[in-house]
Design a protein around this motif. Structure first.
Motif, PDB file in Angstrom:
ATOM      1  N   UNK A   1     -91.657  41.179 -17.567  1.00 12.42           N
ATOM      2  CA  UNK A   1     -91.232  39.840 -17.212  1.00 12.42           C
ATOM      3  C   UNK A   1     -89.782  40.210 -16.655  1.00 12.42           C
ATOM      4  N   UNK A   2     -89.082  40.884 -17.594  1.00 14.14           N
ATOM      5  CA  UNK A   2     -87.683  41.246 -17.095  1.00 14.14           C
ATOM      6  C   UNK A   2     -87.914  42.027 -15.649  1.00 14.14           C
ATOM      7  N   UNK A   3     -88.653  42.964 -15.601  1.00 12.07           N
ATOM      8  CA  UNK A   3     -88.675  43.804 -14.475  1.00 12.07           C
ATOM      9  C   UNK A   3     -89.241  42.935 -13.310  1.00 12.07           C
ATOM     10  N   UNK A   4     -90.051  42.147 -13.480  1.00 15.55           N
ATOM     11  CA  UNK A   4     -90.587  41.209 -12.321  1.00 15.55           C
ATOM     12  C   UNK A   4     -89.438  40.255 -11.790  1.00 15.55           C
ATOM     13  N   UNK A   5     -88.787  39.420 -13.052  1.00 16.76           N
ATOM     14  CA  UNK A   5     -87.701  38.655 -12.626  1.00 16.76           C
ATOM     15  C   UNK A   5     -86.673  39.405 -11.810  1.00 16.76           C
ATOM     16  N   UNK A   6     -86.181  40.500 -12.388  1.00 17.26           N
ATOM     17  CA  UNK A   6     -85.088  41.455 -11.505  1.00 17.26           C
ATOM     18  C   UNK A   6     -85.604  41.855  -9.902  1.00 17.26           C
ATOM     19  N   UNK A   7     -87.002  42.024  -9.898  1.00 17.63           N
ATOM     20  CA  UNK A   7     -87.544  42.327  -8.836  1.00 17.63           C
ATOM     21  C   UNK A   7     -87.292  41.297  -7.709  1.00 17.63           C
ATOM     22  N   UNK A   8     -87.560  39.994  -8.366  1.00 14.56           N
ATOM     23  CA  UNK A   8     -87.842  38.962  -7.448  1.00 14.56           C
ATOM     24  C   UNK A   8     -86.265  38.420  -6.994  1.00 14.56           C
ATOM     25  N   UNK A   9     -85.449  38.504  -7.917  1.00 13.34           N
ATOM     26  CA  UNK A   9     -83.649  38.597  -7.369  1.00 13.34           C
ATOM     27  C   UNK A   9     -83.469  39.487  -6.365  1.00 13.34           C
ATOM     28  N   UNK A  10     -83.883  40.571  -6.663  1.00 11.57           N
ATOM     29  CA  UNK A  10     -83.468  41.742  -5.649  1.00 11.57           C
ATOM     30  C   UNK A  10     -84.176  41.429  -4.220  1.00 11.57           C
ATOM     31  N   UNK A  11     -85.417  41.034  -4.278  1.00 16.79           N
ATOM     32  CA  UNK A  11     -86.257  40.615  -3.083  1.00 16.79           C
ATOM     33  C   UNK A  11     -85.369  39.524  -2.282  1.00 16.79           C
ATOM     34  N   UNK A  12     -84.955  38.486  -3.053  1.00 17.20           N
ATOM     35  CA  UNK A  12     -84.211  37.184  -2.580  1.00 17.20           C
ATOM     36  C   UNK A  12     -82.968  37.769  -1.985  1.00 17.20           C
ATOM     37  N   UNK A  13     -82.049  38.532  -2.892  1.00 15.49           N
ATOM     38  CA  UNK A  13     -80.872  39.083  -2.299  1.00 15.49           C
ATOM     39  C   UNK A  13     -80.904  39.770  -1.085  1.00 15.49           C
ATOM     40  N   UNK A  14     -81.881  40.493  -0.850  1.00 17.96           N
ATOM     41  CA  UNK A  14     -82.248  41.041   0.494  1.00 17.96           C
ATOM     42  C   UNK A  14     -82.645  40.385   1.490  1.00 17.96           C
ATOM     43  N   UNK A  15     -83.388  39.274   1.367  1.00 20.10           N
ATOM     44  CA  UNK A  15     -83.663  38.204   2.268  1.00 20.10           C
ATOM     45  C   UNK A  15     -82.336  37.579   2.816  1.00 20.10           C
ATOM     46  N   UNK A  16     -81.432  37.321   1.789  1.00 24.81           N
ATOM     47  CA  UNK A  16     -80.197  36.664   2.113  1.00 24.81           C
ATOM     48  C   UNK A  16     -79.129  37.701   2.528  1.00 24.81           C
ATOM     49  N   UNK A  17     -79.356  38.856   2.847  1.00 28.11           N
ATOM     50  CA  UNK A  17     -78.527  39.919   3.220  1.00 28.11           C
ATOM     51  C   UNK A  17     -78.226  39.531   4.641  1.00 28.11           C
ATOM     52  N   UNK A  18     -77.509  38.399   5.060  1.00 32.89           N
ATOM     53  CA  UNK A  18     -77.367  38.229   6.430  1.00 32.89           C
ATOM     54  C   UNK A  18     -75.841  37.495   6.726  1.00 32.89           C
ATOM     55  N   UNK A  19     -75.290  37.522   7.618  1.00 32.32           N
ATOM     56  CA  UNK A  19     -74.077  37.174   7.967  1.00 32.32           C
ATOM     57  C   UNK A  19     -74.243  35.542   8.079  1.00 32.32           C
ATOM     58  N   UNK A  20     -73.141  35.189   7.012  1.00 29.08           N
ATOM     59  CA  UNK A  20     -73.169  33.411   7.085  1.00 29.08           C
ATOM     60  C   UNK A  20     -71.892  33.038   7.016  1.00 29.08           C
ATOM     61  N   UNK A  21     -71.521  31.948   7.338  1.00 28.76           N
ATOM     62  CA  UNK A  21     -70.489  31.070   7.231  1.00 28.76           C
ATOM     63  C   UNK A  21     -70.013  30.962   5.872  1.00 28.76           C
ATOM     64  N   UNK A  22     -68.649  30.915   5.447  1.00 33.51           N
ATOM     65  CA  UNK A  22     -68.411  30.696   3.877  1.00 33.51           C
ATOM     66  C   UNK A  22     -68.647  29.566   3.441  1.00 33.51           C
ATOM     67  N   UNK A  23     -68.746  28.519   4.536  1.00 38.10           N
ATOM     68  CA  UNK A  23     -68.950  27.081   4.100  1.00 38.10           C
ATOM     69  C   UNK A  23     -70.572  26.597   4.036  1.00 38.10           C
ATOM     70  N   UNK A  24     -71.361  27.683   4.198  1.00 44.55           N
ATOM     71  CA  UNK A  24     -72.738  27.153   4.599  1.00 44.55           C
ATOM     72  C   UNK A  24     -73.388  27.487   3.089  1.00 44.55           C
ATOM     73  N   UNK A  25     -74.618  26.765   3.024  1.00 48.68           N
ATOM     74  CA  UNK A  25     -75.407  26.734   1.770  1.00 48.68           C
ATOM     75  C   UNK A  25     -76.022  28.158   1.558  1.00 48.68           C
ATOM     76  N   UNK A  26     -76.307  29.008   2.733  1.00 55.98           N
ATOM     77  CA  UNK A  26     -76.807  30.037   2.398  1.00 55.98           C
ATOM     78  C   UNK A  26     -75.778  31.056   1.837  1.00 55.98           C
TER      79      UNK A  26
END
Length: 163
Positions: free
Chosen positions: A116-141
């Motif tokens: 479960x730990x491995x799966x949870x860490x994988x999900x966080x890494x996957x979401x972190x990669x998805x949000x590896x985009x340039x964003x405004x500091x004031x944005x929800x993203x």
């Protein structure tokens, strides 16, 4: 399971532009999913850390040199039997009233949670990669990126035997 909300599933099909303009409802669901996952990981990592510490050769040698766990177990058993632990900031010490049982419990928990730990860490890494985009500091993203990045600092030190 983690990241089971509709928002968590939907976010993976969103474009970078869609992620930058994420709505408040999706943001709140994602934050909830992230916080739930981080809480789980923190607890699982704490169990692993305590287990590693209890099984560390240095700790075992020191405890043996001091006469074993019996004195600690006696004090914590008294603390428990007299209900001195209830409401105390030291309530967690009662777990040491039977160190062998605590170790077995932590081994069991650690083994059961490993996948479960491995799966949870994988999900966080996957979401972190998805949000590896340039964003405004004031944005929800951007705020989501901060929630995801916070998990990186929630690891316990590695127990190393000192000689």
């Amino acid at each position: 399971d983690f990241f089971m909300s509709e928002a968590s599933h939907h976010v993976h099909s969103m474009s970078a532009e869609g992620l930058k303009n994420i709505n408040k409802s999706t943001y709140e669901h994602l934050v909830s999913d992230i916080m739930e996952a981080r809480s789980f990981l923190f607890g699982a990592r704490a169990c692993k850390f305590v287990l590693d510490l209890l099984q560390s050769p240095g700790v075992e040698e020191h405890i043996h040199a001091q006469g074993g766990w019996a004195p600690v177990e006696a004090i914590t058993s008294t603390f428990y039997n007299l209900n001195l632990h209830e409401g105390s900031e030291n309530e967690h010490f009662v777990q040491l009233r039977e160190v062998r049982d605590l170790t077995f419990t932590l081994e069991d928990v650690n083994q059961k949670l490993e996948q479960k730990v491995e799966h949870c860490e994988f999900c966080i890494r996957r979401l972190r990669r998805k949000f590896n985009i340039k964003t405004s500091r004031r944005s929800l993203a951007h705020n989501l990126k901060l929630h995801l990045a916070g998990e990186k600092g929630e690891h316990f030190p590695i127990v190393v035997a000192m000689q």
